[in-house]
Design a protein around this motif. Structure first.
Motif, mmCIF file in Angstrom:
data_model
loop_
_atom_site.group_PDB
_atom_site.id
_atom_site.type_symbol
_atom_site.label_atom_id
_atom_site.label_comp_id
_atom_site.label_asym_id
_atom_site.label_seq_id
_atom_site.Cartn_x
_atom_site.Cartn_y
_atom_site.Cartn_z
ATOM 1 N N UNK A 471 -11.742 12.641 -7.316
ATOM 2 C CA UNK A 471 -13.350 12.920 -7.705
ATOM 3 C C UNK A 471 -13.346 13.697 -8.975
ATOM 4 N N UNK A 472 -14.388 13.850 -9.488
ATOM 5 C CA UNK A 472 -14.467 14.634 -10.820
ATOM 6 C C UNK A 472 -13.881 16.081 -10.785
ATOM 7 N N UNK A 473 -13.736 16.679 -9.674
ATOM 8 C CA UNK A 473 -13.260 18.225 -9.394
ATOM 9 C C UNK A 473 -11.858 18.153 -9.367
ATOM 10 N N UNK A 474 -10.968 16.767 -9.386
ATOM 11 C CA UNK A 474 -9.696 16.736 -9.198
ATOM 12 C C UNK A 474 -9.069 16.622 -7.810
ATOM 13 N N UNK A 475 -10.067 16.362 -6.670
ATOM 14 C CA UNK A 475 -9.418 16.091 -5.423
ATOM 15 C C UNK A 475 -9.100 14.697 -5.451
ATOM 16 N N UNK A 476 -7.975 14.409 -4.601
ATOM 17 C CA UNK A 476 -7.275 13.234 -4.472
ATOM 18 C C UNK A 476 -8.251 12.471 -3.460
ATOM 19 N N UNK A 477 -8.789 11.379 -3.593
ATOM 20 C CA UNK A 477 -9.544 10.558 -2.502
ATOM 21 C C UNK A 477 -8.937 9.247 -2.054
ATOM 22 N N UNK A 478 -8.247 8.691 -2.984
ATOM 23 C CA UNK A 478 -7.902 7.226 -2.586
ATOM 24 C C UNK A 478 -6.472 6.933 -3.223
ATOM 25 N N UNK A 479 -5.572 6.080 -2.645
ATOM 26 C CA UNK A 479 -4.594 5.650 -3.176
ATOM 27 C C UNK A 479 -4.606 5.100 -4.310
ATOM 28 N N UNK A 504 0.073 9.862 1.068
ATOM 29 C CA UNK A 504 -0.529 10.731 -0.169
ATOM 30 C C UNK A 504 -1.591 11.651 0.610
ATOM 31 N N UNK A 505 -1.999 12.478 -0.110
ATOM 32 C CA UNK A 505 -3.057 13.624 0.493
ATOM 33 C C UNK A 505 -4.680 13.271 0.390
ATOM 34 N N UNK A 506 -4.961 12.026 0.617
ATOM 35 C CA UNK A 506 -6.243 11.465 0.518
ATOM 36 C C UNK A 506 -6.975 11.298 1.760
ATOM 37 N N UNK A 507 -7.609 10.010 1.888
ATOM 38 C CA UNK A 507 -8.489 9.799 2.969
ATOM 39 C C UNK A 507 -8.480 8.487 3.329
ATOM 40 N N UNK A 508 -8.201 7.330 2.454
ATOM 41 C CA UNK A 508 -8.329 6.033 2.850
ATOM 42 C C UNK A 508 -7.005 5.491 3.178
ATOM 43 N N UNK A 509 -6.813 4.640 4.089
ATOM 44 C CA UNK A 509 -5.670 3.957 4.837
ATOM 45 C C UNK A 509 -5.864 2.519 4.361
ATOM 46 N N UNK A 510 -4.518 1.886 3.825
ATOM 47 C CA UNK A 510 -4.888 0.509 3.722
ATOM 48 C C UNK A 510 -3.198 -0.151 4.295
ATOM 49 N N UNK A 511 -3.201 -1.169 4.965
ATOM 50 C CA UNK A 511 -2.027 -1.859 5.355
ATOM 51 C C UNK A 511 -2.051 -3.315 4.847
ATOM 52 N N UNK A 512 -0.993 -3.743 4.161
ATOM 53 C CA UNK A 512 -0.821 -5.263 3.571
ATOM 54 C C UNK A 512 0.257 -5.856 4.264
ATOM 55 N N UNK A 520 2.731 -5.040 12.500
ATOM 56 C CA UNK A 520 1.797 -4.387 11.544
ATOM 57 C C UNK A 520 2.550 -3.889 10.163
ATOM 58 N N UNK A 521 3.820 -3.347 10.731
ATOM 59 C CA UNK A 521 4.296 -2.466 9.407
ATOM 60 C C UNK A 521 5.307 -3.401 8.751
ATOM 61 N N UNK A 522 5.315 -4.676 8.724
ATOM 62 C CA UNK A 522 5.866 -5.787 7.889
ATOM 63 C C UNK A 522 5.059 -5.791 6.653
ATOM 64 N N UNK A 523 5.444 -5.221 5.568
ATOM 65 C CA UNK A 523 4.349 -5.153 4.379
ATOM 66 C C UNK A 523 4.513 -4.111 3.831
ATOM 67 N N UNK A 524 3.505 -3.746 3.014
ATOM 68 C CA UNK A 524 3.143 -2.530 2.136
ATOM 69 C C UNK A 524 1.786 -1.698 2.575
ATOM 70 N N UNK A 525 1.715 -0.487 2.238
ATOM 71 C CA UNK A 525 0.347 -0.003 2.370
ATOM 72 C C UNK A 525 0.362 1.643 1.901
ATOM 73 N N UNK A 526 -0.544 2.191 2.319
ATOM 74 C CA UNK A 526 -0.758 3.597 1.912
ATOM 75 C C UNK A 526 -1.281 4.272 3.084
ATOM 76 N N UNK A 527 -0.637 5.500 3.439
ATOM 77 C CA UNK A 527 -1.096 6.046 4.633
ATOM 78 C C UNK A 527 -1.675 7.468 4.248
ATOM 79 N N UNK A 528 -2.801 7.826 4.358
ATOM 80 C CA UNK A 528 -3.179 9.196 4.078
ATOM 81 C C UNK A 528 -2.494 10.350 5.013
#
Length: 558
Positions: A471-479, A504-512, A520-528
């Motif tokens: 966000x504009x205030x510097x907080x991490x939201x997304x990978x 990462x210290x954000x909010x959104x989760x993604x798994x490819x 499900x863990x066969x691949x890559x992704x980002x975990x908040x």
């Protein structure tokens, strides 16, 4: 434009690279507050009106120099809390994580670190061997003392109250000579020596209590008189504080006072570095509390420690004593232990959040694994390559069912292949089929398959704007896409990696899931994985991490 003028220190700080001329300084209003507040993600400029202090040239937050003008560009990046430029105190505001949450996470991982050490050792931990003394030992010792004496419960005041209310004492029995009228019982064996001297006999009154003793009756039968020794030996019993356990406490606390003085000179205000000024105040607070505790007169009769009673149940189990004995053991281990020391300067001196977050993620993963699997052994893997400028470390914990957890896992690179060589036969790749890769956390299971987890705590990048979607205030939201690209690199380059995920210290989760993925863990992704109060993780986030690890350990389908 924000401009701060420190008249006494002859320092100007601005958020723009322009400063008034020296002739205009008298028209400026100097800063009178205790400190100024700066944003960690913004770039600032500092100008020294006269000379630049030598120590400032080594400040880690300098990003550009204009030496001829005595102007420097500074950026505090992922830092938080108080720092100091000479006598100028600066409070760094961090929107990703506040100072209170930072301190709670630091306390969390310090206690986890202590438990890690003691999980695989006896109370004094003499089993660890350190090839060299870490350069940041002072920072490690400081945070141990601060955590276990000031921040944790029981703190130093509570420990001292417990010891004073339940001080370990021993019963002393001593013999002394006394007049016969001063005792109402006597030690018969001890009094025989007095019977050998006739001059030591007297006649007891018939009503004296000793006239009824067996000794008096026998003497009466022999001499027909109520003879009894004038002097006798009586037992004197009293309690003494001079125990081995109290000798240890006195020895350890005096050593802490000495150590605090050394720490003040090494990392406090006297060191001339750019540190959190709270370090000196915390050191002085601990020093005064210990000195007050030792001013109690009881310690005057406690002698000099000759050996450490490591088998004492008092030191191991009694409240007050056991907390100090545990701290002593931990301080001893800090001189032999490599994990944690190399980066501790960043965590304490400039409060580098990225380093702290990396450690925090490791201990959370460790806790999740240990909910189901018992740890068996623990090793440090240390690089012996003399050409390395920095000590490369890898922490390795082995669990039951052939599960292994690595921190700072380095996959060694391969030699590569000569394209002019027509035959590929005989060529073997190493852990990485290209160059070396270091990942934060690697988990392996019995069949050799690996799961890679890499901590990503990012903020603004001066040249490219935001690094990590914020966000504009510097907080991490997304990978960020670059994080996922790095996970692709790990999964492709490293041997037997089934999945690679950024934490990462954000909010959104993604798994490819990858092509042909069976799990499900066969691949890559980002975990908040975001810290909340008391250094604990967001419950939804830690739940997702547990699900991922559980899916990995149930290895049906590879």
């Amino acid at each position: 434009m924000s401009l701060f003028y420190f008249k006494k220190e002859e320092v100007l700080i601005s958020d723009e690279p322009s400063f008034p001329d020296d002739s205009e300084l008298d028209s400026l209003s100097p800063v009178t507050d205790e400190y100024i507040t700066l944003d960690e993600w913004k770039t600032y400029y500092i100008k020294f009106i006269r000379e630049v202090p030598d120590t400032f040239n080594h400040a880690s937050f300098i990003t550009k120099r204009f030496d001829r003008l005595r102007i420097f560009e500074i950026n505090f990046k992922n830092y938080v809390g108080l720092t100091r430029i000479g006598n100028v105190h600066i409070k760094i505001k961090n929107n990703k994580i506040g100072e209170e949450l930072y301190d709670s996470i630091l306390k969390f991982i310090t206690c986890k670190y202590a438990n890690l050490v003691f999980s695989f050792n006896k109370s004094v931990g003499l089993g660890y061997k350190k090839d060299k003394i870490g350069k940041d030992i002072a920072f490690l010792q400081y945070i141990f003392l601060k955590t276990f004496l000031l921040d944790q419960s029981p703190n130093i005041d509570e420990i001292f109250n417990i010891i004073h209310s339940m001080t370990h004492k021993k019963l002393i029995s001593e013999y002394e000579r006394c007049m016969i009228n001063e005792v109402d019982d006597t030690d018969i064996i001890g009094s025989l020596q007095f019977l050998l001297s006739p001059d030591n006999l007297t006649i007891l009154p018939s009503e004296h209590p000793l006239a009824l003793t067996i000794l008096a009756k026998n003497l009466n039968l022999r001499n027909l008189q109520r003879y009894y020794p004038k002097e006798a030996r009586r037992t004197k019993k009293y309690y003494s504080f001079d125990t081995n356990e109290n000798r240890f406490i006195l020895f350890f606390l005096k050593n802490i006072i000495r150590l605090l003085t050394e720490l003040e000179n090494a990392i406090g205000n006297k060191s001339g570095t750019y540190l959190n000024p709270d370090i000196s105040s915390n050191i002085e607070k601990m020093r005064k509390k210990i000195a007050y505790f030792l001013s109690n007169p009881m310690w005057n009769e406690v002698g000099v420690m000759k050996y450490i009673p490591i088998q004492s149940t008092i030191l191991q189990k009694r409240d007050g004593y056991r907390q100090l004995f545990r701290l002593y053991s931990l301080m001893q281990l800090s001189l032999r232990y490599q994990f944690f020391t190399e980066n501790f300067r960043n965590i304490i001196e400039i409060k580098d959040i990225a380093t702290l977050y990396e450690y925090w993620c490791f201990f959370l993963v460790k806790d999740v694994i240990e909910e189901k699997y018992r740890p068996l052994k623990f090793n440090n893997i240390v690089s012996t390559d003399a050409t390395e400028e920095k000590l490369i470390e890898c922490l390795h914990i082995t669990y039951e069912h052939n599960i292994d957890l690595y921190y700072n896992y380095t996959a060694s690179g391969s030699q590569g292949f000569d394209l002019h060589n027509p035959e590929l036969n005989g060529y073997e790749a190493s852990d990485s089929y290209s160059h070396n890769f270091r990942s934060d956390i690697v988990i392996t299971r019995h069949d050799g398959k690996k799961l890679v987890l890499d901590a990503k705590y990012k903020g603004r990048n001066n040249s490219n704007g935001f690094y990590g979607n914020e966000d504009d205030n510097g907080t991490i939201q997304r990978y960020k896409k670059e994080d996922l690209d790095k996970m692709h690199t790990y999964r492709d380059a490293l041997k037997d990696v089934s999945g690679a995920f950024a934490l990462y210290p954000g909010h959104d989760y993604i798994n490819y899931p990858s092509h042909g993925a069976k799990k499900k863990f066969h691949g890559v992704g980002a975990l908040p994985l975001r810290p909340v109060s008391n250094g604990k993780p967001n419950q939804d986030h830690i739940g997702t991490l547990k699900y991922l690890l559980s899916d990995f350990f149930i290895n049906n389908g590879g």
